[in-house]
Design a protein around this motif. Structure first.
Motif, short mmCIF file in Angstrom:
data_model
loop_
_atom_site.label_atom_id
_atom_site.label_comp_id
_atom_site.label_asym_id
_atom_site.label_seq_id
_atom_site.Cartn_x
_atom_site.Cartn_y
_atom_site.Cartn_z
N LYS A 98 4.73 106.72 -2.05
CA LYS A 98 4.26 105.37 -2.39
C LYS A 98 5.44 104.43 -2.65
O LYS A 98 5.37 103.24 -2.34
N VAL A 99 6.52 104.98 -3.23
CA VAL A 99 7.73 104.17 -3.41
C VAL A 99 8.28 103.78 -2.04
O VAL A 99 8.69 102.63 -1.82
N SER A 100 8.25 104.73 -1.13
CA SER A 100 8.70 104.45 0.24
C SER A 100 7.83 103.39 0.89
O SER A 100 8.31 102.55 1.65
N ARG A 101 6.51 103.42 0.56
CA ARG A 101 5.60 102.43 1.14
C ARG A 101 5.97 101.03 0.64
O ARG A 101 5.93 100.06 1.41
N ILE A 102 6.31 100.92 -0.65
CA ILE A 102 6.74 99.63 -1.19
C ILE A 102 7.98 99.12 -0.46
O ILE A 102 8.07 97.95 -0.07
N LEU A 103 8.94 100.04 -0.26
CA LEU A 103 10.17 99.67 0.46
C LEU A 103 9.85 99.26 1.90
O LEU A 103 10.46 98.33 2.44
N THR A 104 8.89 99.95 2.51
CA THR A 104 8.50 99.62 3.88
C THR A 104 7.92 98.21 3.94
O THR A 104 8.25 97.42 4.84
N TYR A 105 7.06 97.88 2.96
CA TYR A 105 6.49 96.53 2.91
C TYR A 105 7.58 95.48 2.70
O TYR A 105 7.55 94.40 3.30
N GLU A 106 8.52 95.80 1.81
CA GLU A 106 9.62 94.86 1.55
C GLU A 106 10.42 94.61 2.83
O GLU A 106 10.76 93.47 3.16
N THR A 107 10.74 95.70 3.52
CA THR A 107 11.49 95.58 4.78
C THR A 107 10.71 94.75 5.79
O THR A 107 11.27 93.90 6.49
N LEU A 108 9.40 95.00 5.84
CA LEU A 108 8.54 94.27 6.78
C LEU A 108 8.51 92.78 6.45
O LEU A 108 8.65 91.93 7.34
N ILE A 109 8.36 92.46 5.17
CA ILE A 109 8.28 91.05 4.75
C ILE A 109 9.59 90.33 5.04
O ILE A 109 9.61 89.24 5.63
N VAL A 110 10.71 90.94 4.58
CA VAL A 110 12.03 90.33 4.81
C VAL A 110 12.30 90.22 6.31
O VAL A 110 12.84 89.21 6.79
N GLY A 111 11.91 91.26 7.06
CA GLY A 111 12.12 91.25 8.51
C GLY A 111 11.37 90.12 9.18
O GLY A 111 11.91 89.40 10.02
N ILE A 112 10.08 89.95 8.80
CA ILE A 112 9.27 88.90 9.41
C ILE A 112 9.82 87.52 9.06
O ILE A 112 9.92 86.63 9.92
N ILE A 113 10.20 87.33 7.78
CA ILE A 113 10.72 86.02 7.35
C ILE A 113 12.04 85.71 8.07
O ILE A 113 12.23 84.60 8.60
N SER A 114 12.95 86.70 8.09
CA SER A 114 14.25 86.46 8.73
C SER A 114 14.10 86.31 10.24
O SER A 114 14.79 85.48 10.86
N LEU A 115 13.19 87.08 10.83
CA LEU A 115 12.94 86.98 12.27
C LEU A 115 12.37 85.60 12.61
O LEU A 115 12.81 84.95 13.56
N GLY A 116 11.40 85.16 11.81
CA GLY A 116 10.81 83.84 12.04
C GLY A 116 11.81 82.73 11.84
O GLY A 116 11.91 81.79 12.66
N THR A 117 12.58 82.81 10.74
CA THR A 117 13.59 81.77 10.46
C THR A 117 14.67 81.76 11.52
O THR A 117 15.09 80.68 11.99
N GLY A 118 15.13 82.95 11.90
CA GLY A 118 16.18 83.05 12.91
C GLY A 118 15.73 82.51 14.26
O GLY A 118 16.47 81.80 14.95
N LEU A 119 14.48 82.85 14.64
CA LEU A 119 13.95 82.35 15.92
C LEU A 119 13.78 80.84 15.89
O LEU A 119 14.10 80.14 16.87
N LEU A 120 13.28 80.32 14.76
CA LEU A 120 13.11 78.87 14.63
C LEU A 120 14.46 78.15 14.74
O LEU A 120 14.61 77.17 15.48
N LEU A 121 15.45 78.68 14.00
CA LEU A 121 16.79 78.10 14.06
C LEU A 121 17.38 78.25 15.46
O LEU A 121 18.02 77.32 15.98
N GLY A 122 17.14 79.42 16.07
CA GLY A 122 17.65 79.66 17.43
C GLY A 122 17.04 78.71 18.44
O GLY A 122 17.74 78.19 19.32
#
Length: 668
Positions: A98-122
């Motif tokens: 379950k701790v790993s699941r929390i980390l997975t969600y965190e990675t997913l959230i940060v990944g989506i935000i950074s991917l979206g921001t990076g693509l928008l900036l790009g």
């Protein structure tokens, strides 16, 4: 529930994610920009950058591996910092899965935000890059259109999505391996300060200076002969010297500072030096690798910008003729040695609007090295050692016809006179010395008087002899060239099409040489001014884009690793700063100490990489001159531009590291 915990964790630890987020956003932005070129609909003739698009596609695979390693490294630092937090979750009854699941969600959230921001900036930045690309390659850009490359977006999502999946797997494995007791006590454990024997450190540092000096010496000495084993060995010596430099640096600085008590005992200098020494001793391998990456960044960026600048200058000196066609004469046995006859054989139509001049070059028995070596400077002597060519001659009548076609003045020669010409500055110096010492030259048994170059401008060739027409009667022919101008301004494309058809008949000559010789009995090469211009512009753009792409990636990776190392150290050193506060050290003094420590940590690899780059660029410049490509290298302003880019990116990460470090110490 777990998703909400992950969201709250990110909000609470946003400052800890700053460098991670910046790195991901920049990586996505750069990746998208360079992979969206083939979708730039604002560009009319995309075929001109077909090679560049393919190269970027291949290089992007390598770049994605670098970014993947960087993302995993950054993520590992975050996981390490949050061990105690995970220990508390486990103590409260949460399983490691379950701790790993929390980390997975965190990675997913940060990944989506950074991917979206990076693509928008790009996407935003790509609008400007498409315009720059259009100007660089001189495409027809009739109207501006907003561009969004779905192909590049898809490629970016696939590559970075794969990276995030790998990070999730890594997090799951990392959490499963940690013991509860280790996680709970993680914050109580300080990193052990590593101090090496000062005598050993100083000795190794001095040895590293010797090794680097050896590398510089070998690179410089054998740049004139890069095939020699010592030239690639200089790179090996340089890499080994860099690692030894950082292995001994901390101990050497500590030894020197202890000798100067006024500096060593001033304020918190003891603490700063100890902190820096500990980090260098722990990470000397990574510091060496970062130094080499920065070195590659500076050299690639400076070289690509330099070559762009020089090639653009050379474009102004293109052949004054609309087309040049050359017939190679392989031997005296070759049946067709006249270019006009050869062109008739291959059905090349010399239209009425074409005005042309023919130049036939002939071999002499004089070796260029024998003629010039005595009067050459050191640089030219190195070139002549590898050059086995002979002096070639051209009839004065044909030379004058060519100059008339250009609109230049003609040359007058007596029957016993020879004019030696060259457009190479080193050869010009040697010719001047030659003519100051001799006034005669023996060509194939006949003596001729040497005359000056008559202040001719825009000389077309490397060393060539202009001789009376009857002097070439018994000389073997080397090649025959036809220079063509199309007088019909309305139908300039006719010549382009004619030459293109001619080139197709002799295409892939390196692979089909025997077949072509069997068919025609000779080899012809041809080019037009427009073709050469377009190819040169393409080379400029390709070189620049690849250089900037790799340079940015290495620069971001280097700066990010340095920043992450400092934030990791901040967590490890929190207890030491608590002790400083307890003994009365002010927050202002602590902040200055942090800034000084981070500045030294960032500047150490940068300074050595600058020294490496200065030597390397000098060696590359010498190498380019020795192989006759002196025109390709012009530094000056390009170093300044590279410096601004490095300082901008490097400074951003330095400030982010300082802010993050300060906040970690403050909150501890």
């Amino acid at each position: 529930m777990y998703f909400n915990i992950a969201t709250n964790n990110i909000k609470k630890s946003f400052k800890d994610y700053t460098i991670y987020f910046i790195t991901l956003t920049l990586a996505v932005c750069i990746f998208y920009n360079f992979n969206s070129m083939n979708s730039q609909t604002v560009i009319e003739d995309i075929n001109k950058i077909d090679i560049l698009v393919k190269l970027i596609s291949y290089i992007s695979i390598f770049i994605s591996v670098i970014f993947c390693a960087l993302v995993i490294y950054a993520n590992n630092a975050l996981v390490k910092k949050r061990k105690k937090e995970f220990g508390i979750y486990t103590t409260l009854g949460m399983s490691k899965q379950k701790v790993s699941r929390i980390l997975t969600y965190e990675t997913l959230i940060v990944g989506i935000i950074s991917l979206g921001t990076g693509l928008l900036l790009g996407i935003i930045l790509s609008q400007g890059i498409s315009v720059i690309t259009g100007k660089l390659f001189e495409f027809d850009m009739e109207e501006y259109k907003f561009i969004m490359s779905t192909n590049a977006i898809g490629k970016t999502i696939i590559y970075f999505g794969t990276m995030f999946i790998l990070v999730m797997i890594f997090n799951t494995v990392a959490v499963s391996k940690h013991k509860l007791i280790d996680m709970i006590n993680a914050s109580k454990k300080s990193e052990e300060i590593k101090v090496r024997n000062p005598v050993i450190s100083v000795t190794i540092f001095i040895i590293s200076i010797g090794v680097l000096s050896r590398a510089y010496y070998l690179g410089w000495k054998y740049s004139s002969n890069p095939q020699d084993i010592n030239f690639p060995l200089s790179i090996v010596w340089g890499g080994a010297g860099t690692l030894l430099f950082f292995f001994g640096l901390a101990g050497f600085i500590l030894f020197i500072m202890k000798k100067n008590k006024q500096i060593y005992l001033k304020k918190l200098n003891i603490f700063v030096i100890k902190q820096f020494s500990n980090k260098i001793n722990t990470n000397f391998i990574s510091m060496g690798i970062i130094c080499l990456m920065l070195f590659v960044t500076i050299v690639i960026s400076s070289s690509s910008l330099s070559i762009k600048s020089k090639l653009e200058e050379e474009l102004e000196k293109l052949s004054p003729f609309d087309a040049n066609i050359e017939l190679n004469v392989g031997s005296d046995e070759q049946e067709v040695q006249n270019i006009e006859k050869a062109l008739k054989t291959v059905d090349f139509n010399l239209r009425q609007s074409y005005e042309y001049a023919v130049l036939d070059a002939y071999y002499t028995k004089i070796k260029v090295s024998d003629l010039l070596n005595e009067y050459s400077n050191k640089e030219l002597k190195e070139r002549l050692k590898k050059y086995v060519g002979v002096l070639e001659t051209i009839k004065v009548s044909q030379y004058n016809e060519m100059r008339k076609l250009k609109g230049d003045s003609t040359v007058e020669l007596e029957k016993n006179e020879v004019l030696l010409l060259t457009n190479d500055n080193n050869e010009k110096q040697a010719l001047n010395k030659l003519m100051n010492n001799k006034n005669e030259i023996n060509i194939n048994g006949n003596k001729y008087t040497l005359i000056k170059d008559m202040d001719l401008k825009d000389i077309e060739y490397n060393l060539i002899a202009i001789v009376p027409d009857d002097a070439v009667e018994r000389m073997p022919k080397s090649y025959s060239t036809m220079h063509i101008n199309n007088l019909n301004e309305m139908n300039k494309q006719d010549l382009e099409e004619d030459v293109k058809k001619l080139r197709q008949k002799f295409a892939n000559v390196d692979y089909n040489r025997s077949d072509i010789l069997d068919k025609y009995g000779f080899i012809i090469s041809a080019e037009t001014k427009i073709q050469v211009y377009n190819e040169t512009k393409s080379a400029i753009g390709t070189n620049l884009y690849i250089g900037v792409y790799l340079g940015f990636v290495f620069l971001i990776a280097s700066a990010a690793v340095l920043a992450i190392q400092q934030l990791t150290e901040a967590s490890d050193s929190a207890s030491r700063y608590k002790t400083l506060k307890k003994i009365g050290v002010s927050n202002n003094m602590i902040n200055k100490t942090i800034f000084t420590q981070i500045l030294i940590h960032f500047m150490a690899p940068l300074m050595l990489s600058i020294v490496h780059s200065i030597v390397a660029l000098a060696i590359i410049g010498k190498l380019s001159r020795n192989v006759g490509l002196v025109f390709l290298f012009k530094l000056g302003p390009t170093i300044f531009i590279t410096g601004i880019i490095v300082i901008g990116v490097y400074g951003t990460y330095l400030y982010a590291a300082y802010t993050g470090y300060k906040n970690i110490v403050k909150n501890s």
